[in-house]
Design an enzyme around this catalytic site. Structure first.
Site, PDB file in Angstrom:
ATOM      1  N   ASP A 156       0.884  -1.168   0.000  1.00 15.35           N
ATOM      2  CA  ASP A 156       0.000   0.000   0.000  1.00 15.35           C
ATOM      3  C   ASP A 156       0.916   1.210   0.000  1.00 15.35           C
ATOM      4  O   ASP A 156       1.540   1.536   1.011  1.00 15.35           O
ATOM      5  CB  ASP A 156      -0.889  -0.032   1.253  1.00 15.35           C
ATOM      6  CG  ASP A 156      -1.913   1.089   1.278  1.00 15.35           C
ATOM      7  OD1 ASP A 156      -1.773   2.065   0.509  1.00 15.35           O
ATOM      8  OD2 ASP A 156      -2.866   0.993   2.083  1.00 15.35           O
ATOM      9  N   HIS A 188     -12.180  -2.721   8.134  1.00 10.65           N
ATOM     10  CA  HIS A 188     -12.093  -1.283   7.824  1.00 10.65           C
ATOM     11  C   HIS A 188     -13.126  -0.904   6.770  1.00 10.65           C
ATOM     12  O   HIS A 188     -13.786  -1.771   6.189  1.00 10.65           O
ATOM     13  CB  HIS A 188     -10.671  -0.898   7.382  1.00 10.65           C
ATOM     14  CG  HIS A 188     -10.155  -1.627   6.171  1.00 10.65           C
ATOM     15  ND1 HIS A 188     -10.561  -1.308   4.886  1.00 10.65           N
ATOM     16  CD2 HIS A 188      -9.262  -2.644   6.030  1.00 10.65           C
ATOM     17  CE1 HIS A 188      -9.937  -2.089   4.020  1.00 10.65           C
ATOM     18  NE2 HIS A 188      -9.151  -2.920   4.681  1.00 10.65           N
ATOM     19  N   HIS A 236      -6.177  11.050   3.376  1.00 16.66           N
ATOM     20  CA  HIS A 236      -7.565  10.920   3.840  1.00 16.66           C
ATOM     21  C   HIS A 236      -8.139  12.322   3.701  1.00 16.66           C
ATOM     22  O   HIS A 236      -8.056  13.138   4.611  1.00 16.66           O
ATOM     23  CB  HIS A 236      -7.628  10.416   5.279  1.00 16.66           C
ATOM     24  CG  HIS A 236      -7.187   8.987   5.397  1.00 16.66           C
ATOM     25  ND1 HIS A 236      -7.096   8.323   6.588  1.00 16.66           N
ATOM     26  CD2 HIS A 236      -6.811   8.088   4.460  1.00 16.66           C
ATOM     27  CE1 HIS A 236      -6.680   7.074   6.379  1.00 16.66           C
ATOM     28  NE2 HIS A 236      -6.495   6.914   5.094  1.00 16.66           N
TER      29      HIS A 236
HETATM   30 CA    CA Z   1      -3.998   3.004   1.071  1.00 13.55          CA
END
Ligand code: CA
Length: 439
Positions: free
Chosen positions: A258, A349, A360
């Site tokens: 990620d 999640h 985010h």
């Molecule tokens: Ca991510």
């Protein structure tokens, strides 16, 4: 440097939204890493969005109640060669005026003295408390003084309003320039993921893959990694924020990566891929991979104008639950498992988040009971996963998990733009079919 017209256009829209309120938007400060060494500077995203000014400690004022030509005021660190020789170039007051289309510029040391006069005539103050403590003290003191004299004066900026109410709605909807930058961030990010899969071999350390990815970001014009890259082999993939990346990668395990780049103007990519380290899925890995990919594709199809993030999430969860029931890793009906949340030991999640200047990114997902509708220009990640380990206890009524499933963590994440027609997957240069993950 980004064209100032873009920032000017944003400031105009922001000033319109403010009505009679003044806004005070501080830049980020330098942050100490250890001793007297700082982290690399990272501008505050709200400040950057409105100014395009990439220095610490500055403060921007937006004063819509003042005449044109006095509505955008910037306080900046003054030119100081003896400091610049250590810490680098500063634009200074003149530079801010000449290069950043500021109406009025001042040296930062005048902020506490000039804030009061600039707030004269404001109906309210838009400022985010709790984030910029040095500036906050000055803002609150100035506000208190205004309130003290209000009874005799007859007016004051009575309300303190967080700027997110005005600003984050703007940031949530990306204009064509931002979409172009997000596409570039996703493109570099996707290419780095392709590179990572091609070089990964059993026996290498996770950190070597991290180095290759982040090297690719830097070599291709990005500022660096948007967040701590997660390069998680085997059971490490079941730790959602694993960033130590210090294991040796084993033959037979999967590797979950990620990672995303951040561009010079702070737009971010955020992509996850999972593939077999030795180039061949085991049957258990492949069965779970197919479920996650199917859930992700279903969720992406739901990223359309008029839908909402809750529905996107639920569409992924349903496919995950169906698949896990088929593999006897869950028991019961889809609705019942969804209702009771008895799948959350395997998927804990949400399926995505807004993406933009912040990884985010800002913007509400819901307002009270009302889910915010997706609109063209919004960008979100779509990232379902399955994580099988012993860390969470199995919910009542759910089956015990056989050892052969344990240590498998899979997530597939893309960056998706809402359009007027079908969803636009910005990160589609990172391959993801099960076949393409093998060699
Ligand atoms: Ca991510």
């Amino acid at each position: 440097m980004t064209n100032q017209n873009i920032f000017q256009e944003r400031r105009k829209r922001f000033l319109d939204l403010l009505g009679g309120n003044a806004a005070i938007i501080p830049a980020a400060n330098m942050v100490t890493h250890h001793a007297d060494c700082d982290f690399a500077f990272r501008q505050d995203s709200d400040f950057w969005y409105l100014t395009g000014f990439d220095e610490p400690d500055a403060v921007a004022l937006f004063l819509p109640y003042r005449p044109e030509g006095e509505q955008y005021v910037l306080f900046v660190l003054p030119k100081e060669p003896s400091i610049e020789v250590w810490n680098g170039f500063r634009w200074g007051v003149e530079g801010a005026l000449n290069t950043f289309a500021v109406d009025i510029a001042h040296s930062l040391d005048q902020f506490s003295q000039l804030l009061g006069p600039y707030l004269e005539g404001a109906e309210g103050i838009s400022f985010r408390i709790g984030r910029h403590l040095k500036i906050e003290t000055i803002v609150l003191n100035t506000w208190a003084e205004k309130l003290d004299i209000a009874p005799r004066k007859g007016s004051a900026p009575y309300a303190l309003i967080p700027p997110c109410l005005f600003l984050h709605n703007l940031r949530l909807r990306k204009d064509s320039w931002e979409v172009q930058r997000m596409r570039e961030a996703a493109r570099i990010t996707s290419k780095a993921h392709e590179l990572a899969r091609h070089i990964t071999r059993p026996g290498m350390r996770e950190k070597e893959v991290q180095a290759a990815i982040e090297n690719y970001f830097l070599q291709n014009g990005a500022r660096g990694a948007a967040y701590g890259s997660i390069v998680a082999s085997g059971d490490n993939a079941c730790i959602l924020h694993y960033t130590s990346n210090n294991s040796v990668m084993k033959d037979g395990d999967l590797l979950l990566i990620d990672a995303g780049c951040s561009l010079d103007d702070y737009y971010n990519g955020d992509v996850t891929r999972t593939f077999p380290i030795n180039g061949r899925f085991t049957s258990e890995q492949r069965a779970l991979y197919d479920i996650v990919l199917s859930a992700q594709k279903t969720a992406i199809e739901n990223v359309v104008a008029g839908n909402d993030t809750e529905n996107v999430h639920l569409s992924a969860v349903r496919v995950l639950i169906e698949g896990l029931i088929e593999l006897a890793l869950l028991k019961g009906s889809v609705d019942e498992i969804l209702e009771t949340g008895s799948y959350t030991h395997l998927y804990m999640h949400r399926t995505g988040h807004w993406l933009g200047l912040d990884v985010h990114d800002v913007g509400a997902y819901r307002l009270g009971d009302y889910q915010v509708s997706l609109e063209p220009g919004m960008i979100l990640t779509v990232e379902p996963g399955i994580y099988i380990s012993d860390r969470l206890s199995i919910p009542e009524g759910q089956p015990v998990i056989d050892e052969r499933w344990k240590g498998i963590g899979i997530r597939i994440e893309d960056d998706v733009l809402v359009t007027n027609s079908s969803p636009d997957v910005l990160s589609d240069e990172a391959l993801k079919s099960a076949k393409e993950m093998e060699r």
